[in-house]
Write a protein that holds these residues in place. Structure first.
Motif, mmCIF file in Angstrom:
data_model
loop_
_atom_site.group_PDB
_atom_site.id
_atom_site.type_symbol
_atom_site.label_atom_id
_atom_site.label_comp_id
_atom_site.label_asym_id
_atom_site.label_seq_id
_atom_site.Cartn_x
_atom_site.Cartn_y
_atom_site.Cartn_z
ATOM 1 N N SER A 287 71.564 33.109 -28.824
ATOM 2 C CA SER A 287 70.337 32.496 -28.307
ATOM 3 C C SER A 287 70.538 31.819 -26.964
ATOM 4 O O SER A 287 69.555 31.444 -26.304
ATOM 5 N N GLU A 288 71.789 31.671 -26.530
ATOM 6 C CA GLU A 288 72.076 31.038 -25.241
ATOM 7 C C GLU A 288 72.269 32.051 -24.127
ATOM 8 O O GLU A 288 72.518 31.668 -22.984
ATOM 9 N N SER A 315 68.959 42.146 -29.173
ATOM 10 C CA SER A 315 67.713 41.391 -29.312
ATOM 11 C C SER A 315 67.579 40.822 -30.716
ATOM 12 O O SER A 315 67.131 39.683 -30.909
ATOM 13 N N ALA A 316 67.971 41.629 -31.720
ATOM 14 C CA ALA A 316 67.907 41.154 -33.103
ATOM 15 C C ALA A 316 68.827 39.964 -33.327
ATOM 16 O O ALA A 316 68.509 39.061 -34.114
ATOM 17 N N LEU A 317 69.958 39.944 -32.629
ATOM 18 C CA LEU A 317 70.880 38.817 -32.753
ATOM 19 C C LEU A 317 70.327 37.570 -32.067
ATOM 20 O O LEU A 317 70.721 36.448 -32.416
ATOM 21 N N GLY A 318 69.451 37.748 -31.090
ATOM 22 C CA GLY A 318 68.864 36.597 -30.408
ATOM 23 C C GLY A 318 69.084 36.562 -28.911
ATOM 24 O O GLY A 318 68.668 35.596 -28.248
ATOM 25 N N VAL A 319 69.746 37.589 -28.348
ATOM 26 C CA VAL A 319 69.906 37.635 -26.894
ATOM 27 C C VAL A 319 68.519 37.740 -26.263
ATOM 28 O O VAL A 319 67.669 38.516 -26.703
ATOM 29 N N ARG A 320 68.294 36.974 -25.221
ATOM 30 C CA ARG A 320 66.951 36.793 -24.688
ATOM 31 C C ARG A 320 66.624 37.740 -23.538
ATOM 32 O O ARG A 320 67.469 38.004 -22.681
ATOM 33 N N LEU A 349 56.147 34.100 -16.407
ATOM 34 C CA LEU A 349 55.761 34.236 -17.812
ATOM 35 C C LEU A 349 54.739 35.345 -18.002
ATOM 36 O O LEU A 349 54.768 36.066 -19.009
ATOM 37 N N ALA A 350 53.840 35.528 -17.048
ATOM 38 C CA ALA A 350 52.843 36.595 -17.148
ATOM 39 C C ALA A 350 53.497 37.972 -17.147
ATOM 40 O O ALA A 350 52.995 38.906 -17.776
ATOM 41 N N SER A 351 54.622 38.086 -16.458
ATOM 42 C CA SER A 351 55.301 39.386 -16.362
ATOM 43 C C SER A 351 56.113 39.714 -17.611
ATOM 44 O O SER A 351 56.438 40.880 -17.845
ATOM 45 N N PRO A 357 59.338 34.445 -27.125
ATOM 46 C CA PRO A 357 59.295 34.103 -28.559
ATOM 47 C C PRO A 357 58.150 33.146 -28.882
ATOM 48 O O PRO A 357 57.702 32.366 -28.033
ATOM 49 N N THR A 358 57.670 33.212 -30.108
ATOM 50 C CA THR A 358 56.544 32.382 -30.548
ATOM 51 C C THR A 358 56.846 30.895 -30.381
ATOM 52 O O THR A 358 55.983 30.115 -29.949
ATOM 53 N N ARG A 359 58.072 30.496 -30.704
ATOM 54 C CA ARG A 359 58.402 29.061 -30.596
ATOM 55 C C ARG A 359 58.320 28.581 -29.148
ATOM 56 O O ARG A 359 57.934 27.433 -28.891
ATOM 57 N N ASP A 360 58.682 29.447 -28.191
ATOM 58 C CA ASP A 360 58.567 29.079 -26.783
ATOM 59 C C ASP A 360 57.105 29.005 -26.358
ATOM 60 O O ASP A 360 56.718 28.149 -25.549
ATOM 61 N N ARG A 361 56.278 29.883 -26.889
ATOM 62 C CA ARG A 361 54.846 29.862 -26.550
ATOM 63 C C ARG A 361 54.216 28.555 -27.015
ATOM 64 O O ARG A 361 53.436 27.933 -26.276
ATOM 65 N N GLU A 362 54.542 28.158 -28.251
ATOM 66 C CA GLU A 362 53.962 26.929 -28.778
ATOM 67 C C GLU A 362 54.456 25.710 -28.008
ATOM 68 O O GLU A 362 53.696 24.768 -27.754
ATOM 69 N N ARG A 363 55.724 25.727 -27.636
ATOM 70 C CA ARG A 363 56.264 24.597 -26.874
ATOM 71 C C ARG A 363 55.607 24.508 -25.498
ATOM 72 O O ARG A 363 55.326 23.415 -24.994
ATOM 73 N N LEU A 364 55.361 25.675 -24.910
ATOM 74 C CA LEU A 364 54.737 25.707 -23.587
ATOM 75 C C LEU A 364 53.324 25.114 -23.635
ATOM 76 O O LEU A 364 52.909 24.396 -22.728
ATOM 77 N N LYS A 365 52.602 25.407 -24.719
ATOM 78 C CA LYS A 365 51.244 24.888 -24.840
ATOM 79 C C LYS A 365 51.227 23.368 -24.928
ATOM 80 O O LYS A 365 50.275 22.728 -24.473
ATOM 81 N N GLY A 366 52.265 22.779 -25.512
ATOM 82 C CA GLY A 366 52.262 21.339 -25.723
ATOM 83 C C GLY A 366 53.011 20.536 -24.689
ATOM 84 O O GLY A 366 53.165 19.317 -24.843
ATOM 85 N N THR A 367 53.503 21.181 -23.626
ATOM 86 C CA THR A 367 54.318 20.483 -22.627
ATOM 87 C C THR A 367 53.578 20.358 -21.299
ATOM 88 O O THR A 367 53.005 21.342 -20.811
ATOM 89 N N PRO A 368 53.551 19.161 -20.686
ATOM 90 C CA PRO A 368 52.936 19.011 -19.348
ATOM 91 C C PRO A 368 53.782 19.722 -18.293
ATOM 92 O O PRO A 368 54.894 19.295 -17.988
#
Length: 504
Positions: A287-288, A315-320, A349-351, A357-368
């Motif tokens: 994941s890093e 990707s299945a292992l978590g490589v981004r 991000l648009a590209s 990942p879903t967790r990044d999308r949710e974090r983005l919505k809640g961060t200034p």
């Protein structure tokens, strides 16, 4: 050994076998004529004398009841006395076999020798033993219990390892399938090395009671050994050796599509917190790390030396495939790169939005992350959540709403705009906010703002859904009343029919 020495040994063996054959023929009996009783008398005398009879064997002269006839190559139990092949066709030997005095080798004889002997079998002898058991298993001349007894009694040495590995077959449970795990890779001590089974078919190996070493079992052992460093050298530690980790990942990748979903999930969970991915910055957790296609920053831990490892597996292992949102925020907030702004963030991000990942999308919505416009046209110092801002539009600016700071032209149909709206960017105020704007403008005598807000409300009543809002329930006075510009009324307290004014 010299050629001359070898030839002398062969000559010596040939002479010895000829002499032995000659002497054994002298003890043989044959039918006699004209009196057959003579032959029978000779036979009876032989059996009377044969109680202490010794026969020449592969272990020298041995009492007859300890000598066996081998129907196959049994050099893996060289301690077992057997009749030399050159003597098997002699009449006396055939008569001894016919009378069941000279017995064929039984599986119990092999087990006895293996249990009694303190000698370990050589690699060649172990291969011969396994081939012998497989042959008998195919012919259905040996039971599974007998196979297991032989294996339990067998101890062999692997002289090609340093130090020499002692293999107790009673502890062996698995074998290596070279189509799944490379033969040169280390395997658990419960797995028989591939070189001992490479000449056997899968059917033969299964007949011996061994199970195929599965990728999950293999990985569990490798991960545990990498953690404890109990058995393998440092160059075979998959958390510190990039070269070894690359080989392991390649092997897993090649068979990933053939694994069950349960196995894939277990392996992913096993490896997700392990530093098993080689990168330019050393070994990292999956994941890093990033694929080489992520090139926004030169100092990112991008995978390397994994050209033969499938992207889907990594990707299945978590490589981004996309920047971890925390890294984005760090770069955005620290100002470490003068060219990296909230606009760069949105365009990036648009590209790659489909891969975020879903967790990044949710974090983005809640961060200034985005500034608003200020009167100078420059971005504000304070940052806001995207859902707190409105798209850059003159009408929204005139309403005094917090506008997203966006240099240059803002194209509402662009993929950046679509992403911004996905993250919550507003294109119109809710009716409650619009009501408050009108009421506030009236109280402050800002007639221009009040008129524009009312016009905006009416013109966008259908397109923005105001007509479907529960406007009748609004208690705040915001509608101007005929005859007095300073007087405001709530919708439920005024009328649209001018003749109602006659009633006061």
């Amino acid at each position: 050994m010299s050629l001359m020495s070898t030839q002398n040994d062969r000559l010596h063996t040939a002479i010895r076998d000829c002499l032995l054959a000659h002497h054994l023929e002298a003890f043989d009996w044959r039918p006699t004529t004209p009196l057959p009783d003579v032959g029978r008398y000779v036979q009876d005398v032989f059996w009377d004398c044969a109680k202490d009879f010794s026969l020449f064997s592969t272990r020298g002269f041995v009492p007859l009841d300890n000598v066996r006839v081998a129907s196959a190559d049994l050099s893996f139990v060289e301690e077992l006395p057997t009749v030399p092949e050159s003597l098997l066709q002699l009449g006396l030997v055939q008569k001894l076999r016919k009378e069941d005095v000279l017995m064929d080798v039984q599986i119990e004889d092999i087990i006895y020798i293996l249990e009694k002997s303190k000698k370990t079998r050589t690699p060649m002898q172990l291969q011969q033993l396994l081939a012998y058991l497989a042959t008998r298993a195919r012919a259905n001349t040996i039971s599974q219990r007998e196979i297991q007894c032989v294996l339990n009694a067998t101890v062999a040495s692997d002289e090609e390892t340093t130090p020499t590995r002692i293999i107790a077959l009673t502890e062996i449970k698995e074998y290596v399938n070279p189509d799944r795990i490379p033969p040169d890779m280390p395997v658990p001590p419960t797995t028989i090395p591939f070189k001992f089974t490479k000449k056997l078919s899968k059917f033969d190996i299964n007949a011996l009671g061994f199970q195929e070493l599965g990728p999950l079992t293999w990985m569990e052992w490798l991960v545990e050994d990498s953690r404890t460093n109990r058995q393998l050298p440092s160059e075979q530690n998959m958390e510190t050796s990039a070269a070894f980790a690359s080989k392991v990942l390649k092997a897993l990748s090649q068979n990933w599509s053939n694994m069950s979903q349960e196995t894939k999930t277990a392996i992913t969970k096993l490896l997700e917190h392990r530093t098993i991915i080689p990168t330019k910055q050393g070994m990292k957790k999956p994941s890093e790390t990033y694929f080489s296609s992520v090139k926004l920053f030169a100092d990112l831990p991008v995978v390397e030396n994994l050209s033969f490892v499938k992207e889907g597996f990594l990707s299945a292992l978590g490589v981004r495939k996309t920047l971890e949102i925390g890294v984005v925020f760090d770069r955005l907030m620290s100002g470490s790169s003068q060219q990296w702004s909230h606009v760069d963030l949105i365009k990036y991000l648009a590209s790659v939005w489909d891969d975020v990942p879903t967790r990044d999308r949710e974090r983005l919505k809640g961060t200034p992350v985005c500034p608003s416009e200020v009167s100078t046209g420059k971005p504000s110092q304070e940052r806001y959540r995207i859902s707190e801002l409105y798209e850059p539009h003159d009408g929204l600016r005139r309403l005094g709403l917090p506008i997203l700071q966006w240099p240059g032209d803002y194209e509402p149909r662009s993929k950046e705009a679509k992403l911004l709206h996905t993250l919550g960017l507003r294109d119109a105020p809710p009716y409650t906010d619009l009501v408050n704007i009108i009421a506030s403008a009236s109280q402050s005598a800002d007639n221009s703002l009040r008129e524009f807000a009312l016009k905006y409300f009416i013109e966008n009543s259908q397109s923005k859904g105001y007509n479907a809002s529960p406007i009748k329930a609004v208690k705040t006075p915001f509608l101007p009343v005929q005859g007095s510009e300073d007087k405001l009324s709530a919708p439920a307290d005024c009328f649209t029919n001018e003749r109602a004014a006659s009633l006061g």
